[in-house]
Design a protein around this motif. Structure first.
Motif, mmCIF file in Angstrom:
data_model
loop_
_atom_site.group_PDB
_atom_site.id
_atom_site.type_symbol
_atom_site.label_atom_id
_atom_site.label_comp_id
_atom_site.label_asym_id
_atom_site.label_seq_id
_atom_site.Cartn_x
_atom_site.Cartn_y
_atom_site.Cartn_z
ATOM 1 N N GLN A 133 0.822 -1.205 0.000
ATOM 2 C CA GLN A 133 0.000 0.000 0.000
ATOM 3 C C GLN A 133 0.863 1.265 0.000
ATOM 4 O OE1 GLN A 133 -2.429 -1.544 3.412
ATOM 5 N NE2 GLN A 133 -4.148 -0.890 2.150
ATOM 6 N N ASP A 134 1.964 1.230 0.746
ATOM 7 C CA ASP A 134 2.848 2.392 0.788
ATOM 8 C C ASP A 134 3.435 2.693 -0.588
ATOM 9 O OD1 ASP A 134 2.371 2.573 3.490
ATOM 10 O OD2 ASP A 134 4.269 1.640 4.091
ATOM 11 N N GLN A 135 3.657 1.634 -1.380
ATOM 12 C CA GLN A 135 4.241 1.795 -2.711
ATOM 13 C C GLN A 135 3.187 1.943 -3.814
ATOM 14 O OE1 GLN A 135 7.406 -1.119 -3.490
ATOM 15 N NE2 GLN A 135 7.845 -1.209 -1.295
ATOM 16 N N GLY A 136 1.932 1.991 -3.409
ATOM 17 C CA GLY A 136 0.850 2.170 -4.381
ATOM 18 C C GLY A 136 0.645 0.978 -5.291
ATOM 19 N N LEU A 137 0.969 -0.218 -4.798
ATOM 20 C CA LEU A 137 0.838 -1.427 -5.602
ATOM 21 C C LEU A 137 -0.507 -2.092 -5.355
ATOM 22 C CD1 LEU A 137 4.394 -2.919 -4.935
ATOM 23 C CD2 LEU A 137 3.641 -1.575 -6.912
ATOM 24 N N THR A 138 -0.960 -2.853 -6.334
ATOM 25 C CA THR A 138 -2.198 -3.625 -6.178
ATOM 26 C C THR A 138 -1.930 -5.087 -6.507
ATOM 27 O OG1 THR A 138 -2.877 -3.116 -8.443
ATOM 28 C CG2 THR A 138 -3.724 -1.699 -6.684
ATOM 29 N N LEU A 139 -2.651 -5.959 -5.839
ATOM 30 C CA LEU A 139 -2.525 -7.401 -6.012
ATOM 31 C C LEU A 139 -3.811 -7.933 -6.634
ATOM 32 C CD1 LEU A 139 -0.948 -10.098 -5.314
ATOM 33 C CD2 LEU A 139 -2.391 -10.166 -3.250
ATOM 34 N N PRO A 140 -3.783 -8.368 -7.896
ATOM 35 C CA PRO A 140 -4.986 -8.978 -8.477
ATOM 36 C C PRO A 140 -5.241 -10.321 -7.787
ATOM 37 C CG PRO A 140 -3.121 -9.213 -9.979
ATOM 38 C CD PRO A 140 -2.640 -8.376 -8.835
ATOM 39 N N LEU A 141 -6.436 -10.504 -7.274
ATOM 40 C CA LEU A 141 -6.760 -11.669 -6.445
ATOM 41 C C LEU A 141 -7.947 -12.426 -7.026
ATOM 42 C CD1 LEU A 141 -6.391 -13.209 -3.672
ATOM 43 C CD2 LEU A 141 -8.105 -11.620 -2.757
ATOM 44 N N TRP A 142 -7.833 -13.773 -7.035
ATOM 45 C CA TRP A 142 -8.987 -14.571 -7.422
ATOM 46 C C TRP A 142 -9.052 -15.820 -6.565
ATOM 47 C CZ3 TRP A 142 -9.643 -18.943 -11.136
ATOM 48 C CH2 TRP A 142 -8.462 -19.660 -11.353
ATOM 49 N N TRP A 143 -10.211 -16.480 -6.628
ATOM 50 C CA TRP A 143 -10.483 -17.646 -5.778
ATOM 51 C C TRP A 143 -11.060 -18.747 -6.665
ATOM 52 C CZ3 TRP A 143 -14.388 -17.164 -1.102
ATOM 53 C CH2 TRP A 143 -14.422 -18.365 -0.378
ATOM 54 N N ARG A 144 -10.422 -19.921 -6.589
ATOM 55 C CA ARG A 144 -10.911 -21.101 -7.320
ATOM 56 C C ARG A 144 -11.212 -22.203 -6.324
ATOM 57 N NH1 ARG A 144 -6.670 -24.328 -10.594
ATOM 58 N NH2 ARG A 144 -7.339 -26.200 -9.477
ATOM 59 N N ASP A 145 -12.354 -22.848 -6.502
ATOM 60 C CA ASP A 145 -12.735 -23.981 -5.653
ATOM 61 C C ASP A 145 -13.117 -25.143 -6.552
ATOM 62 O OD1 ASP A 145 -13.759 -24.603 -2.587
ATOM 63 O OD2 ASP A 145 -14.912 -25.678 -4.123
ATOM 64 N N ASP A 146 -12.587 -26.339 -6.246
ATOM 65 C CA ASP A 146 -12.717 -27.486 -7.147
ATOM 66 C C ASP A 146 -13.720 -28.531 -6.679
ATOM 67 O OD1 ASP A 146 -10.719 -26.244 -8.543
ATOM 68 O OD2 ASP A 146 -9.220 -27.821 -8.273
ATOM 69 N N ARG A 205 6.660 -10.961 -5.694
ATOM 70 C CA ARG A 205 5.905 -10.147 -6.658
ATOM 71 C C ARG A 205 6.277 -8.672 -6.532
ATOM 72 N NH1 ARG A 205 0.230 -11.873 -8.477
ATOM 73 N NH2 ARG A 205 0.419 -14.124 -8.750
ATOM 74 N N ARG A 206 6.353 -8.196 -5.321
ATOM 75 C CA ARG A 206 6.644 -6.768 -5.113
ATOM 76 C C ARG A 206 8.028 -6.413 -5.636
ATOM 77 N NH1 ARG A 206 9.083 -4.282 -0.858
ATOM 78 N NH2 ARG A 206 8.868 -6.128 0.478
ATOM 79 N N ASN A 207 8.963 -7.342 -5.539
ATOM 80 C CA ASN A 207 10.330 -7.086 -5.982
ATOM 81 C C ASN A 207 10.568 -7.448 -7.444
ATOM 82 O OD1 ASN A 207 11.212 -6.086 -3.490
ATOM 83 N ND2 ASN A 207 11.632 -8.149 -2.709
ATOM 84 N N GLY A 208 9.502 -7.802 -8.163
ATOM 85 C CA GLY A 208 9.639 -8.097 -9.579
ATOM 86 C C GLY A 208 10.249 -9.448 -9.884
ATOM 87 N N LEU A 209 10.281 -10.339 -8.904
ATOM 88 C CA LEU A 209 10.846 -11.675 -9.106
ATOM 89 C C LEU A 209 9.790 -12.691 -9.530
ATOM 90 C CD1 LEU A 209 13.191 -11.736 -5.979
ATOM 91 C CD2 LEU A 209 13.765 -11.109 -8.341
ATOM 92 N N ALA A 210 8.539 -12.299 -9.486
ATOM 93 C CA ALA A 210 7.423 -13.144 -9.926
ATOM 94 C C ALA A 210 6.420 -12.255 -10.645
ATOM 95 C CB ALA A 210 6.767 -13.855 -8.741
ATOM 96 N N ASP A 211 5.587 -12.872 -11.462
ATOM 97 C CA ASP A 211 4.643 -12.157 -12.324
ATOM 98 C C ASP A 211 3.449 -11.676 -11.515
ATOM 99 O OD1 ASP A 211 2.924 -11.288 -14.280
ATOM 100 O OD2 ASP A 211 2.736 -13.217 -15.303
ATOM 101 N N ASN A 212 3.357 -10.363 -11.300
ATOM 102 C CA ASN A 212 2.216 -9.826 -10.561
ATOM 103 C C ASN A 212 1.053 -9.466 -11.464
ATOM 104 O OD1 ASN A 212 1.001 -9.071 -8.037
ATOM 105 N ND2 ASN A 212 1.168 -6.940 -8.694
ATOM 106 N N ILE A 213 1.223 -9.623 -12.773
ATOM 107 C CA ILE A 213 0.076 -9.450 -13.661
ATOM 108 C C ILE A 213 -0.841 -10.668 -13.561
ATOM 109 C CG2 ILE A 213 -0.629 -9.213 -16.076
ATOM 110 C CD1 ILE A 213 1.931 -7.650 -16.558
ATOM 111 N N GLU A 214 -0.239 -11.841 -13.347
ATOM 112 C CA GLU A 214 -1.072 -13.030 -13.140
ATOM 113 C C GLU A 214 -1.848 -12.877 -11.838
ATOM 114 O OE1 GLU A 214 -0.845 -17.895 -12.724
ATOM 115 O OE2 GLU A 214 0.946 -16.713 -12.268
ATOM 116 N N PRO A 215 -3.170 -13.059 -11.860
ATOM 117 C CA PRO A 215 -3.933 -12.985 -10.619
ATOM 118 C C PRO A 215 -3.412 -13.987 -9.585
ATOM 119 C CG PRO A 215 -5.394 -12.962 -12.508
ATOM 120 C CD PRO A 215 -4.034 -13.267 -13.031
ATOM 121 N N TYR A 216 -3.341 -13.527 -8.344
ATOM 122 C CA TYR A 216 -2.903 -14.392 -7.254
ATOM 123 C C TYR A 216 -4.086 -15.259 -6.827
ATOM 124 C CZ TYR A 216 -0.912 -15.953 -2.845
ATOM 125 O OH TYR A 216 -0.442 -16.737 -1.811
#
Length: 253
Positions: free
Chosen positions: A16-29, A202-213
């Motif tokens: 939040q301090d860095q103005g970042l957003t986390l795309p979030l989704w939920w899957r249930d099988d 994700r925050r440090n750019g080591l993983a894809d934050n465009i992919e929904p978490y």
């Protein structure tokens, strides 16, 4: 549920301090019919105002399930293979769409999975393919877009935005169930630490934050510990940097 959430709370504050957003989704099988556990899932989804992409087993899905889905816009049906039937030889990891059967048979099952659910649920079906046990051979992956699927969902961070041309890869990243142990909740501190490290990456750019978490659950086998942790985690993410992701294309072009 003994866990120290301090590290995760600090990480969420950093987002939040860095103005970042986390795309979030939920899957249930594994949905096939209404159950008290599905009622609980629906109620929790509505309480959190977070839709659930409900992976429905086409062969066994009932009209009663269709009636239940019609009562809540929070449940988004997606295709969970065909019959959730293991075709792997004894001693190998379970798979319905692995490299253990003729490709043409697997492709045919994937195709009739989408056709069957569309016949039952109509345009409410989202053309996402979720292979049982999160395993699928590349030969089958290459055929999915031609059948009308627009995305594939398995487990663990994706390595590319598309699994094949015209087929988005939208994975899940955290499963709270201790499948190889108690079949209850993974030790909660382990889960909290896992989420924290994933978000740091994700925050440090080591993983894809465009992919929904993605949070992965299986409502039919939840006990109170799993339900409580899932609610606590999702609630924290949603009051932090998370933005709700839903599949952008409910029907194929």
């Amino acid at each position: 549920m003994n866990a120290d959430w301090t590290g995760l709370d600090q990480e969420l504050q950093s987002w939040q301090d860095q103005g970042l957003t986390l795309p979030l989704w939920w899957r249930d099988d594994d949905a096939i019919e209404p159950t008290p556990h599905l009622d609980h899932l629906t109620e929790l989804s509505e309480k959190l105002d977070l839709p659930v992409h409900l992976a429905v087993i086409p062969r066994d899905a009932t009209q009663a399930l269709a009636n239940h889905l019609a009562t809540s816009s929070q449940l988004i049906p997606v295709v969970h293979g065909w019959a959730h039937q293991n075709h792997a030889p004894q001693g190998e990891k379970k798979a319905e769409f692995g490299a253990h059967r003729p490709v043409e048979q697997a492709v045919a099952d994937a195709g009739r999975g989408l056709e069957t659910l569309r016949a039952l649920l109509g345009e409410d079906v989202t053309p996402m393919f979720v292979p049982p046990w999160n395993r699928i051979s590349d030969d089958v992956v290459q055929e999915l877009a031609g059948m009308g699927y627009t995305s594939l969902s398995t487990f663990k961070p994706r390595t590319a935005a598309e699994a094949a041309p015209g087929l988005q890869q939208i994975n899940t990243h955290l499963d709270p169930i201790h499948w190889k142990g108690s079949r209850s909740l993974v030790p909660p501190q382990q889960l909290v630490d896992q989420v924290t490290q994933q978000l740091i990456s994700r925050r440090n750019g080591l993983a894809d934050n465009i992919e929904p978490y993605g949070i992965l659950t299986h409502h039919l086998v939840h006990d109170s510990a799993i339900w409580d942790f899932t609610e606590a985690l999702l609630g924290r993410l949603l009051t932090g940097p998370a933005t709700i992701w839903t599949h952008p294309q409910r029907t194929a072009p």
